[in-house]
Design a protein around this motif. Structure first.
Motif, mmCIF file in Angstrom:
data_model
loop_
_atom_site.group_PDB
_atom_site.id
_atom_site.type_symbol
_atom_site.label_atom_id
_atom_site.label_comp_id
_atom_site.label_asym_id
_atom_site.label_seq_id
_atom_site.Cartn_x
_atom_site.Cartn_y
_atom_site.Cartn_z
ATOM 1 N N LYS A 129 -5.572 -11.554 -1.698
ATOM 2 C CA LYS A 129 -6.114 -10.559 -2.618
ATOM 3 C C LYS A 129 -7.146 -9.645 -1.971
ATOM 4 N N PRO A 130 -8.073 -10.160 -1.154
ATOM 5 C CA PRO A 130 -9.032 -9.231 -0.523
ATOM 6 C C PRO A 130 -8.356 -8.182 0.357
ATOM 7 N N MET A 131 -7.311 -8.574 1.093
ATOM 8 C CA MET A 131 -6.605 -7.608 1.932
ATOM 9 C C MET A 131 -5.908 -6.560 1.087
ATOM 10 N N LEU A 132 -5.299 -6.987 -0.021
ATOM 11 C CA LEU A 132 -4.629 -6.035 -0.908
ATOM 12 C C LEU A 132 -5.623 -5.035 -1.488
ATOM 13 N N LEU A 133 -6.751 -5.532 -1.996
ATOM 14 C CA LEU A 133 -7.728 -4.631 -2.607
ATOM 15 C C LEU A 133 -8.292 -3.662 -1.575
ATOM 16 N N ARG B 89 -8.249 1.985 0.197
ATOM 17 C CA ARG B 89 -8.036 2.980 1.246
ATOM 18 C C ARG B 89 -6.968 3.998 0.820
ATOM 19 N N VAL B 90 -5.907 3.515 0.183
ATOM 20 C CA VAL B 90 -4.842 4.419 -0.259
ATOM 21 C C VAL B 90 -5.363 5.386 -1.314
ATOM 22 N N LEU B 91 -6.112 4.880 -2.284
ATOM 23 C CA LEU B 91 -6.629 5.757 -3.341
ATOM 24 C C LEU B 91 -7.591 6.790 -2.759
ATOM 25 N N MET C 143 -5.979 -4.152 -10.562
ATOM 26 C CA MET C 143 -4.830 -3.683 -9.781
ATOM 27 C C MET C 143 -3.937 -4.844 -9.350
ATOM 28 N N LEU C 144 -4.523 -6.035 -9.235
ATOM 29 C CA LEU C 144 -3.745 -7.198 -8.798
ATOM 30 C C LEU C 144 -2.749 -7.639 -9.854
ATOM 31 N N ALA D 18 0.820 -1.207 0.000
ATOM 32 C CA ALA D 18 0.000 0.000 0.000
ATOM 33 C C ALA D 18 0.857 1.261 0.000
ATOM 34 N N GLN D 19 1.978 1.233 0.725
ATOM 35 C CA GLN D 19 2.866 2.391 0.729
ATOM 36 C C GLN D 19 3.490 2.605 -0.643
ATOM 37 N N THR D 20 3.837 1.519 -1.326
ATOM 38 C CA THR D 20 4.366 1.647 -2.686
ATOM 39 C C THR D 20 3.324 2.254 -3.620
ATOM 40 N N LEU D 21 2.073 1.797 -3.486
ATOM 41 C CA LEU D 21 1.004 2.370 -4.303
ATOM 42 C C LEU D 21 0.794 3.841 -3.970
#
Length: 793
Positions: free
Chosen positions: A649-653, A658-660, A635-636, A415-418
């Motif tokens: 995958k659900p945690m990443l999305l 949240r980041v966006l 995005m994945l 998320a920080q990279t995104l």
């Protein structure tokens, strides 16, 4: 009459006998259940009210299930001996327990071994209380009274908390006496032709009793809680290369260094214990405490990322991961390195359980000492509970916890990279680096995106986009053709002079080939800028007729160029990441927006758009839903983090969304641009207070009124959104000038992150501007134009 009297007497005697047998059966059943040894309702009720973690609740559930299994086995055996039968008991008889590994426990308990074992060991719930208070409070009071026992005659009696002892008999004599009386049942029998002393269980008749005591001790929730904390502080991680890994891992392999970790503490992967952290902070000032917290957080993050890499290597079959306690002595031997030792030498019986045994023996052994034989029996119980039950479970729990905490840290890292990608901002051409971003913005400059391919069959495409990301022109260079060839060079120069971009960005998807393309384009751009900037200068070897003919040819080729335009054209070439652009070129979004264009041309367009607005392209990527109706699945497929394939995958999305939302709230959204262009509409989804449905309704409403909003206030006046939605989202919606609004005076603060209440309702911003300009009494002018002029000035 005599016969009747005799009959009544016989029936009465039989009833008395039956009542006596029943009372004896109930007494024997109560003796086997040992309820007061295993459970205290009020005490466990308070304990349940005090716990916060899910695993502690599951410990209590496991302990209760174990006791329940044993009690059911006792009752079943008692009902069989008593001859009771019913439909329910017949159903229970045919029912098989789900826990096959508890079969021996049920058998031992049903034979009455629970009652025998608690004649020389302390009950598990009392051991748990003593262990918890000794470990956490550094002491235990033998006069402790359990909740609800205040009025009992033996309340506060120290003997309740002392381990019972068998006087005047060693374990062998004690067991032999019980076997002779029939109270201790041996679970194994000797062969018919063998002597009684050859029975294998006669050499260790208390083995079943120790098993029952060890099982119930290992499931007691307080004991598990304390020993789990000790295990977490003492456990280490060791990795060993597999036979496959030994052959391929060298100094240049990605797993080099991960395959030979030895005894790395597990606690480095988790936050520091609160007591230890408080001790380290005690003598530090505020700045040093902040540095300590940052150092510990960085160490924890690096350890978790390292563990994710270890899981990746284990999944590929290159290494094996072992979580264990430090071993006692040298397990490798002198003839081979430690990582090649046999697995038989790495058993749990070789692990150092000294700290566990010390804590348990302090509360499990009699306070006034006992014979070595009886203490050896108790020590065997503790060893069995640790090695056979607790250590395997703690090891499995620790591996799960390591994976969970590492997964959480990995998701945060992705998320920080995104976030860094989204906050990058528009590409800044080199000739504008010295200018102020607020005075000379970069969002509206034209840019040319380039997509080159390593495959000679695929062509190279140049796509020019305007300030809004719309395609204005493109140029295709056939595959296998060099840009430096004379014919292609002239085409590229003509294309660049017609579009005059501020920068040419080359996608990095071609690898090393993109560097060669960028270098060649740099040479072409240099010629194009020189030709444009010197177009009105007559050469020394050029007469008037030749100069006029050259200018006429130039006007025919560039009909959109004005001779009075004396602006100096500057342009540079650079390489940018085209990860998102490559995905767009092959996505459903690309086919829908540009159905008839080649893939590489769509990639070139998206590369230019990415250089202009990275956040807009990421939001555009999220806006595409999968077949199941889940947004963001594209995005994945982006290469955001090297370990993202290991993360759920659900945690990443969820974290990406949240980041966006956070970045969009920080930057704001151009409302007119988002409602006009499809590739920018995705930004509205992440505006706080909107969401996908309200964003789509807002776009349709703006389209019905002509596609342009001139002010934030008009969102309410024209009923484009309700008052609550307006109040929540309007501060994140920007109103920027467009071609349709050239003749209107726009409020400068409508293109800011200030809420309209600041400058419309309360007029704080206007008062600040008027006071700064020292307009004095003119501040009483309440006209909108006056306020806008003051703010602009």
């Amino acid at each position: 009459p005599r016969l009747d009297a005799a009959s009544h007497e016989a029936e009465a005697a039989a009833a008395a006998t039956s009542r006596g047998e029943r009372s004896n059966l109930i007494a024997a059943l109560s003796k086997k259940l040992c309820r007061d040894k295993l459970w205290h309702y009020r005490d466990y009720n308070e304990y349940v009210s005090s716990i916060l973690e899910y695993r502690h609740v599951m410990d209590i559930k496991g302990y209760l299930n174990l006791i329940k299994e044993g009690n059911q086995a006792i009752r079943k055996k008692a009902s069989t001996l008593g001859g009771a039968s019913s439909s329910k008991s017949s159903k229970d008889k045919n029912k098989r327990s789900k826990r096959f590994d508890w079969d021996l426990y049920r058998t031992c308990v049903s034979e009455g071994l629970r009652d025998i074992c608690y004649r020389f060991v302390l009950s598990p719930f009392r051991v748990g209380i003593k262990l918890e208070e000794t470990h956490n409070k550094n002491g235990f009071s033998y006069e402790r009274i359990l909740p609800g026992d205040e009025n009992k005659p033996d309340a506060g009696e120290p003997r309740q908390w002392m381990t019972p002892k068998i006087e005047d008999a060693n374990p062998q004599e004690f067991a032999s006496e019980l076997v002779g009386s029939g109270e201790l049942v041996l679970l194994s029998t000797a062969r018919d032709d063998a002597d009684w002393q050859d029975n294998p269980e006669m050499n260790d008749p208390l083995k079943g009793c120790r098993y029952v005591a060890a099982m119930e001790l290992a499931h007691e929730p307080r004991i598990r809680r304390v020993l789990r904390a000790i295990y977490r502080s003492e456990a280490v991680i060791t990795t060993r290369p597999t036979s496959k890994g030994l052959g391929i891992i060298d100094g240049f392999h990605e797993y080099y260094g991960l395959h030979l970790l030895r005894n790395k503490p597990v606690k480095e992967h988790f936050p520091m214990d609160a007591a230890e952290l408080e001790k380290r902070r005690a003598r530090l000032n505020a700045e040093e405490v902040k540095e300590l917290d940052a150092e510990l957080k960085l160490k924890e993050t690096n350890s978790c990322i390292q563990y994710l890499n270890m899981l990746k290597a284990e999944r590929s079959g290159d290494i094996s991961i072992h979580v264990h306690l430090p071993f006692v002595g040298d397990v490798s031997g002198n003839d081979k390195p430690w990582y090649k030792c046999e697995l038989e030498n790495l058993g749990r019986d070789r692990q150092d359980v000294g700290k566990f045994m010390e804590a348990l023996e302090r509360v499990y052994f009699p306070a006034d000492n006992d014979t070595d034989e009886w203490n050896d029996e108790r020590r065997k119980i503790l060893k069995m509970a640790l090695v056979n039950y607790l250590l395997p479970q703690f090891e499995a729990e620790t591996r799960r916890d390591l994976k969970d905490v590492s997964t959480k840290v990995g998701v945060e890292a992705a998320a920080q990279t995104l976030r860094d990608m989204a906050m990058e901002g528009p590409y800044r051409p080199s000739h504008l680096l010295g200018e102020n971003r607020f005075i000379v913005p970069t969002g509206d400059v034209p840019i040319v995106g380039v997509c080159s391919s390593n495959d000679p069959k695929d062509g190279t495409f140049l796509a020019a986009v305007n300030g809004r990301g719309e395609l204005t022109d493109h140029l295709a260079i056939p595959g296998g053709t060099s840009i430096t060839s004379e014919k292609i060079r002239e085409k590229v120069i003509t294309f660049l002079m017609q579009t005059r971009p501020a920068a040419v960005v080359v996608g990095s998807g071609a690898g090393v080939g993109c560097k060669l393309t960028a270098r060649r384009l740099g040479e072409v751009i240099t010629q194009a800028t020189e030709r444009w900037n010197n177009r009105l200068i007559q050469g020394q070897d050029e007469d008037d007729e030749d100069f006029e003919a050259r200018m006429q040819t130039f006007r025919l080729m560039h009909s959109n160029i004005d001779d009075d335009d004396d602006e100096v054209w500057k342009c540079n070439v650079d390489i940018v990441d085209d990860n998102v652009a490559q995905l767009f070129g092959r996505s459903v979004r690309g086919k829908k927006e540009f159905p008839d264009m080649a893939v590489n041309l769509k990639v070139a367009i998206a590369t230019a758009r990415w250089a202009k607005d990275p956040l807009g392209e990421l939001a555009y990527t999220w806006s595409s839903a999968s077949d199941a109706g889940v947004f963001g699945t594209e995005m994945l497929f982006l290469n955001i983090h090297p370990l993202q394939r290991l993360l759920p995958k659900p945690m990443l999305l969820r974290e990406y969304e949240r980041v966006l939302c956070d970045v969009t709230a920080s930057v704001g959204v151009d409302l007119n641009g988002a409602c006009t262009y499809d590739h920018l509409h995705g930004l509205l989804t992440f505006v706080p207070g909107l969401g996908p449905r309200k964003a789509n309704n807002l776009k349709q409403s703006v389209s019905r009124i002509g596609g342009v909003v001139s002010s934030r206030k008009s969102l309410l006046v024209k009923r484009l959104m309700g008052p609550i939605v307006y109040n929540n989202s309007v501060a994140f919606l920007r109103i920027r000038a467009t071609d349709h609004l050239q003749d209107q005076l726009l409020h400068p603060l409508d293109d800011s992150r200030c809420h309209p209440d600041v400058y419309h309702r309360n007029k704080w911003a206007i008062k600040i501007a008027v006071d700064a300009l020292e307009l004095g009494d003119s501040a009483s002018n309440d006209s909108e134009d006056y306020a806008i002029t003051a703010l602009r000035d």
